[in-house]
Design a protein around this motif. Structure first.
Motif, PDB file in Angstrom:
ATOM      1  N   LEU A 176       0.915  -1.161   0.078  1.00  0.00           N
ATOM      2  CA  LEU A 176      -0.033   0.125   0.014  1.00  0.00           C
ATOM      3  C   LEU A 176       0.854   1.351  -0.183  1.00  0.00           C
ATOM      4  O   LEU A 176       2.098   1.500   0.502  1.00  0.00           O
ATOM      5  CB  LEU A 176      -0.762  -0.126   1.145  1.00  0.00           C
ATOM      6  CG  LEU A 176      -1.816  -1.185   1.328  1.00  0.00           C
ATOM      7  CD1 LEU A 176      -2.638  -0.838   2.899  1.00  0.00           C
ATOM      8  CD2 LEU A 176      -2.856  -1.132   0.177  1.00  0.00           C
ATOM      9  N   ASP A 177       0.416   2.319  -0.799  1.00  0.00           N
ATOM     10  CA  ASP A 177       1.068   3.560  -0.856  1.00  0.00           C
ATOM     11  C   ASP A 177       0.668   4.331   0.413  1.00  0.00           C
ATOM     12  O   ASP A 177      -0.646   4.192   1.039  1.00  0.00           O
ATOM     13  CB  ASP A 177       0.569   4.460  -1.973  1.00  0.00           C
ATOM     14  CG  ASP A 177       1.246   5.722  -2.192  1.00  0.00           C
ATOM     15  OD1 ASP A 177       1.508   6.177  -3.258  1.00  0.00           O
ATOM     16  OD2 ASP A 177       1.737   6.318  -1.183  1.00  0.00           O
ATOM     17  N   VAL A 178       1.624   4.940   1.158  1.00  0.00           N
ATOM     18  CA  VAL A 178       1.320   5.665   2.332  1.00  0.00           C
ATOM     19  C   VAL A 178       0.341   6.606   2.274  1.00  0.00           C
ATOM     20  O   VAL A 178      -0.315   7.394   3.327  1.00  0.00           O
ATOM     21  CB  VAL A 178       2.614   6.103   3.178  1.00  0.00           C
ATOM     22  CG1 VAL A 178       3.549   4.920   3.441  1.00  0.00           C
ATOM     23  CG2 VAL A 178       3.239   7.005   2.510  1.00  0.00           C
ATOM     24  N   THR A 179       0.271   7.324   1.049  1.00  0.00           N
ATOM     25  CA  THR A 179      -0.755   8.503   0.875  1.00  0.00           C
ATOM     26  C   THR A 179      -2.210   7.973   0.570  1.00  0.00           C
ATOM     27  O   THR A 179      -3.048   8.814   0.549  1.00  0.00           O
ATOM     28  CB  THR A 179      -0.177   9.116  -0.306  1.00  0.00           C
ATOM     29  OG1 THR A 179      -0.453   8.602  -1.586  1.00  0.00           O
ATOM     30  CG2 THR A 179       1.007   9.723   0.004  1.00  0.00           C
ATOM     31  N   LEU A 180      -2.511   6.564   0.777  1.00  0.00           N
ATOM     32  CA  LEU A 180      -3.881   6.224   0.576  1.00  0.00           C
ATOM     33  C   LEU A 180      -4.551   6.504   1.941  1.00  0.00           C
ATOM     34  O   LEU A 180      -4.104   6.588   3.067  1.00  0.00           O
ATOM     35  CB  LEU A 180      -3.939   4.723   0.268  1.00  0.00           C
ATOM     36  CG  LEU A 180      -3.511   3.957  -0.677  1.00  0.00           C
ATOM     37  CD1 LEU A 180      -3.682   2.428  -1.023  1.00  0.00           C
ATOM     38  CD2 LEU A 180      -4.734   4.386  -1.918  1.00  0.00           C
ATOM     39  N   LEU A 199       4.150  -1.065   3.755  1.00  0.00           N
ATOM     40  CA  LEU A 199       3.714   0.358   3.113  1.00  0.00           C
ATOM     41  C   LEU A 199       5.110   0.848   2.486  1.00  0.00           C
ATOM     42  O   LEU A 199       6.049   0.815   2.733  1.00  0.00           O
ATOM     43  CB  LEU A 199       3.694   1.124   4.376  1.00  0.00           C
ATOM     44  CG  LEU A 199       2.225   0.691   5.424  1.00  0.00           C
ATOM     45  CD1 LEU A 199       2.334   1.604   6.515  1.00  0.00           C
ATOM     46  CD2 LEU A 199       1.020   0.857   4.665  1.00  0.00           C
ATOM     47  N   TRP A 200       4.516   1.375   1.310  1.00  0.00           N
ATOM     48  CA  TRP A 200       5.578   2.021   0.313  1.00  0.00           C
ATOM     49  C   TRP A 200       5.642   3.583   0.321  1.00  0.00           C
ATOM     50  O   TRP A 200       4.449   4.016   0.455  1.00  0.00           O
ATOM     51  CB  TRP A 200       5.636   1.349  -1.018  1.00  0.00           C
ATOM     52  CG  TRP A 200       6.161   2.121  -1.977  1.00  0.00           C
ATOM     53  CD1 TRP A 200       5.949   3.373  -3.030  1.00  0.00           C
ATOM     54  CD2 TRP A 200       7.675   2.072  -2.247  1.00  0.00           C
ATOM     55  NE1 TRP A 200       6.871   3.453  -3.788  1.00  0.00           N
ATOM     56  CE2 TRP A 200       8.032   2.755  -3.352  1.00  0.00           C
ATOM     57  CE3 TRP A 200       8.772   0.925  -1.578  1.00  0.00           C
ATOM     58  CZ2 TRP A 200       9.354   2.875  -3.444  1.00  0.00           C
ATOM     59  CZ3 TRP A 200      10.028   1.057  -2.104  1.00  0.00           C
ATOM     60  CH2 TRP A 200      10.391   2.080  -2.936  1.00  0.00           C
ATOM     61  N   ASP A 201       6.593   4.242   0.653  1.00  0.00           N
ATOM     62  CA  ASP A 201       6.839   5.836   0.556  1.00  0.00           C
ATOM     63  C   ASP A 201       7.628   6.261  -0.494  1.00  0.00           C
ATOM     64  O   ASP A 201       8.747   5.820  -0.794  1.00  0.00           O
ATOM     65  CB  ASP A 201       7.386   6.102   2.055  1.00  0.00           C
ATOM     66  CG  ASP A 201       7.404   7.713   2.023  1.00  0.00           C
ATOM     67  OD1 ASP A 201       7.434   8.227   0.962  1.00  0.00           O
ATOM     68  OD2 ASP A 201       7.115   8.185   3.256  1.00  0.00           O
ATOM     69  N   PHE A 202       6.918   6.857  -1.544  1.00  0.00           N
ATOM     70  CA  PHE A 202       7.306   6.929  -2.782  1.00  0.00           C
ATOM     71  C   PHE A 202       8.445   8.403  -2.810  1.00  0.00           C
ATOM     72  O   PHE A 202       9.406   8.480  -3.329  1.00  0.00           O
ATOM     73  CB  PHE A 202       6.435   7.489  -3.784  1.00  0.00           C
ATOM     74  CG  PHE A 202       5.978   6.568  -4.626  1.00  0.00           C
ATOM     75  CD1 PHE A 202       6.544   5.963  -5.766  1.00  0.00           C
ATOM     76  CD2 PHE A 202       4.440   5.880  -4.460  1.00  0.00           C
ATOM     77  CE1 PHE A 202       6.101   4.940  -6.524  1.00  0.00           C
ATOM     78  CE2 PHE A 202       4.007   5.136  -5.237  1.00  0.00           C
ATOM     79  CZ  PHE A 202       4.759   4.473  -6.351  1.00  0.00           C
ATOM     80  N   ARG A 205      11.435   6.366  -1.131  1.00  0.00           N
ATOM     81  CA  ARG A 205      11.900   5.371  -2.248  1.00  0.00           C
ATOM     82  C   ARG A 205      12.053   4.216  -1.235  1.00  0.00           C
ATOM     83  O   ARG A 205      13.099   3.470  -1.712  1.00  0.00           O
ATOM     84  CB  ARG A 205      12.859   6.086  -2.966  1.00  0.00           C
ATOM     85  CG  ARG A 205      12.583   6.863  -3.990  1.00  0.00           C
ATOM     86  CD  ARG A 205      13.878   7.751  -4.534  1.00  0.00           C
ATOM     87  NE  ARG A 205      14.824   6.610  -5.127  1.00  0.00           N
ATOM     88  CZ  ARG A 205      14.835   6.456  -6.578  1.00  0.00           C
ATOM     89  NH1 ARG A 205      14.016   7.091  -7.385  1.00  0.00           N
ATOM     90  NH2 ARG A 205      15.737   5.945  -6.842  1.00  0.00           N
ATOM     91  N   PHE A 207      10.451   0.810   1.399  1.00  0.00           N
ATOM     92  CA  PHE A 207       9.220   0.444   2.324  1.00  0.00           C
ATOM     93  C   PHE A 207       9.250   0.765   3.681  1.00  0.00           C
ATOM     94  O   PHE A 207      10.485   0.677   4.291  1.00  0.00           O
ATOM     95  CB  PHE A 207       9.099  -1.359   2.407  1.00  0.00           C
ATOM     96  CG  PHE A 207       8.643  -1.815   1.039  1.00  0.00           C
ATOM     97  CD1 PHE A 207       7.437  -1.749   0.517  1.00  0.00           C
ATOM     98  CD2 PHE A 207       9.817  -2.099   0.125  1.00  0.00           C
ATOM     99  CE1 PHE A 207       7.014  -2.309  -0.362  1.00  0.00           C
ATOM    100  CE2 PHE A 207       9.125  -2.498  -1.045  1.00  0.00           C
ATOM    101  CZ  PHE A 207       7.975  -2.550  -1.515  1.00  0.00           C
ATOM    102  N   THR A 239      -4.967   9.694   5.993  1.00  0.00           N
ATOM    103  CA  THR A 239      -4.042   8.913   5.126  1.00  0.00           C
ATOM    104  C   THR A 239      -3.326   8.092   6.065  1.00  0.00           C
ATOM    105  O   THR A 239      -3.159   8.248   7.508  1.00  0.00           O
ATOM    106  CB  THR A 239      -2.835   9.690   4.352  1.00  0.00           C
ATOM    107  OG1 THR A 239      -2.147  10.362   5.272  1.00  0.00           O
ATOM    108  CG2 THR A 239      -3.545  10.679   3.336  1.00  0.00           C
TER     109      THR A 239
END
Length: 487
Positions: A176-180, A199-202, A205, A207, A239
C-alpha cells in the motif's frame, strides 16, 4: 461370516497381565450394516464386531484393551476391507492399514470421544488415545538430551536454508502507498483477504512499515472514544502516513520525551536463513516479515518479493523430516507433556498465566481491548460451561470494512456474536458459531500432528479442548511451537 464373540474383546493379550493393558476406542464413522475391526493386536485372525452408537446408527465403535506401543488395524465393512483416510495409515503386508501408538503408561485415565464430535469442529482424532493431564505427571517424559538433539537438528536445517526458498513460483503480494486514505486501505485488506500489507513511501523510495489489523483496532477504539481527535469524516480522508505519524507522536509522549524512539520496518533479505527469519518474527512479535530485495548499486528501487510467515517455515520442517521423523525424538511426544502453549490454570496453580476467554454476548469494545492489552492475537469464545463455540482474532476486525460496517457500529453496544455475523457471507449456509473457523486438538495429540496442522497457512492456532465436552483447556500458536523448537 466373521465370528463375533464380544467377550473376546481385549482378552487376546491377557497373558501379558491386566495391568499392562490400555483401553483404546476405535471408531468407524462412515456407515455400513455390519462392521468388524481386526489388527496386529488380534494376529489379523480375530474379527471384532463393532456396535452402532446410540442415536447415530452410521457410526460404529468398540473399545479394546491393548498393550502399550505401536499397532496396525483395519475395518471390514459389509464384507469389504476399508481403512480410515482421516487417520494415520501406511501400506504393509495386509494392504493399506491404519496405525496407532499407545503411550507406555497403564494407569492413565481416558476420556472418550470420536465421531460424536461435530464434523465441522476440526478435531482430527477419531481414535482417542489416553488423555494425560497437562502437568504430565503420569507420563514417561522425554529426556533433556533427546530434546536438545531434536532442537539442534531443526536449528541446523533452518540455518542451511534461505528465505529465497519460500518464494512461490507464482503469486501476488499486496503493498500500500502511505498516501492512501485509511478507509480505502482497509477496504483493500478486506477485499484481498490479507490481515497485513507493507507500506511504500514514494518520497523516501523505500518500504517504511506495515498496516495491520491492530491499526484498524486502534482506529476503531479511537473513534469510539468521546473527545476523540479523529472523526468519522476524517477517517474517509485521513492517510496511512498521517495515522502512523500521529501514533508515533502519541507513543513518544507516553514513553517520555527523553526516551529515544526508533521504529523500523522489520524485514529480511532473500539470502537470510530461515532461522533468522523465524527469530525476527518471534522477537518482534509480528505475524509476517516482508522479504525485500535490496536496491542495487545503479539506484533501482528495492522490491517486495514475498511475505514470509512461520507457517511456511514450519511446512519446510515437516516436509524435510517427513521420512526421517525418528531423528527428532520430540515429535512423538504428546503436547501435554512438553512446555508448549498456554493452558487454562488448574486449581492450585496460581503461578500459571491467566487464560482469557469471551462469552458470545461480550461487547466488541471489551474484546478489542482484551486483544490489545493482553497482547494476544485471538481469544476463544465459549458458552457457560467453557465449551468452545468459536474464536475471535485480530484479523476478524478487517471484516468490518465490508459495506462500511464500522461507520454504523458502537463498540460497547455490539456483541462479539453480532460482529462475527456482520463479517459472514449472507449466503453462507452456516450460522454464527458454526465452528467452521475453529481448529482444535486434544492434549494427547503428538507434537508432529500439531505441527502438520499448523503448517497449513490458513491455521495460525489450535484450541486445546477436552474430548467430548469441548471444554477449552488451552491454546497453541505457531509462535509457541517455534519458541519450543528453537529453545
Amino acid at each position: 461370516m466373521f465370528g463375533s464373540n464380544p467377550d473376546s474383546v481385549g482378552h487376546s493379550n491377557s497373558g501379558l497381565g491386566a495391568t499392562a493393558l490400555i483401553p483404546a476406542r476405535f471408531v468407524w464413522a462412515y456407515g455400513g450394516r455390519r462392521v468388524f475391526l481386526t489388527g496386529s493386536f488380534t494376529g489379523w485372525s480375530e474379527h471384532i464386531l463393532m456396535s452402532p452408537m446410540e442415536g447415530c446408527p452410521t457410526v460404529f465403535q468398540v473399545i479394546c484393551n491393548l498393550t502399550p506401543g505401536y499397532h496396525q488395524y483395519k475395518f471390514n465393512v459389509d464384507g469389504e476391507w476399508r481403512y480410515d483416510e482421516q487417520q494415520p495409515f501406511m501400506s504393509g503386508p495386509y494392504g493399506v492399514v491404519n496405525t496407532v501408538f499407545l503411550a507406555r503408561e497403564p494407569n492413565i485415565s481416558i476420556n472418550l470421544c470420536g465421531a460424536d464430535s461435530p464434523g465441522n469442529m476440526e478435531v482430527d482424532d477419531a481414535i482417542i488415545r489416553p488423555i494425560v493431564p497437562p502437568d504430565g505427571v503420569a507420563l514417561e517424559r522425554i529426556s533433556e538430551t533427546d530434546v536438545q538433539i531434536s532442537r539442534h537438528r531443526i536449528s541446523l536445517f533452518l540455518s542451511q536454508h534461505t528465505a529465497y526458498e519460500l518464494l512461490p513460483e507464482i503469486g501476488k503480494v499486496v503493498a500500500l502507498d502511505v498516501t492512501l486514505p485509511i478507509k480505502q486501505a482497509f477496504h483493500i485488506l478486506y477485499e484481498q483477504g490479507v490481515p497485513v500489507a507493507p507500506l511504500w513511501d514514494f518520497v523516501k523510495r523505500q518500504f517504511v512499515g506495515v498496516l495491520s489489523a491492530i491499526d484498524f483496532i486502534l482506529i476503531l477504539r479511537e473513534l469510539g472514544n468521546h473527545g476523540s481527535n479523529m472523526t468519522e469524516e476524517e477517517l474517509e480522508t485521513h492517510t496511512i502516513l498521517a495515522w502512523k505519524d500521529g501514533k508515533i507522536r502519541q507513543d513518544r509522549q507516553i514513553e517520555g520525551s527523553m526516551k529515544p524512539y526508533a521504529r523500523q520496518l522489520i524485514n529480511a533479505g532473500p539470502n537470510e536463513s530461515l532461522k533468522d527469519v523465524a527469530v525476527k518474527i518471534l522477537q518482534h512479535r509480528v505475524s509476517t516479515v516482508p522479504i525485500i530485495h535490496p536496491p542495487s548499486a545503479d539506484g533501482s528501487f528495492p522490491y517486495l518479493l514475498h511475505l514470509a510467515s512461520l507457517s511456511e517455515i514450519l511446512k519446510c520442517i515437516c516436509r524435510h523430516f517427513k521420512h526421517s521423523s525418528g531423528s527428532l525424538p520430540i515429535l512423538q511426544q504428546p503436547i501435554c507433556s512438553i512446555p508448549l502453549g498456554t493452558w487454562v490454570p488448574k486449581i492450585g496453580e496460581p503461578s500459571r498465566q491467566p487464560f482469557a476467554m469471551l462469552r458470545p454476548n461480550t461487547s466488541l469494545g471489551a474484546a478489542l481491548s482484551l486483544l490489545v492489552q493482553a497482547d494476544v492475537s485471538s481469544v476463544p469464545i465459549v458458552d457457560e460451561n467453557d465449551s468452545l463455540l468459536d474464536i475471535y482474532s485480530r484479523s476478524d476486525i478487517t471484516s468490518l470494512a465490508k459495506d462500511r460496517a464500522y461507520a454504523q457500529i458502537r463498540l460497547d453496544e455490539m456483541s462479539i456474536q453480532q460482529a462475527l455475523q456482520l463479517g459472514q457471507d449472507a449466503n453462507s449456509p452456516y450460522g454464527v458459531f458454526s465452528g467452521q473457523r475453529c481448529q482444535m486438538c486434544l492434549s494427547s495429540d503428538p507434537l508432529h500432528k500439531v505441527m502438520e496442522r499448523l503448517a497449513n497457512p490458513a491455521i495460525r492456532r489450535l484450541v486445546i479442548v477436552e474430548a467430548g465436552s469441548k471444554r477449552v483447556e488451552g491454546i497453541i500458536t505457531l509462535s509457541d511451537v517455534f519458541r519450543f523448537l528453537l529453545g
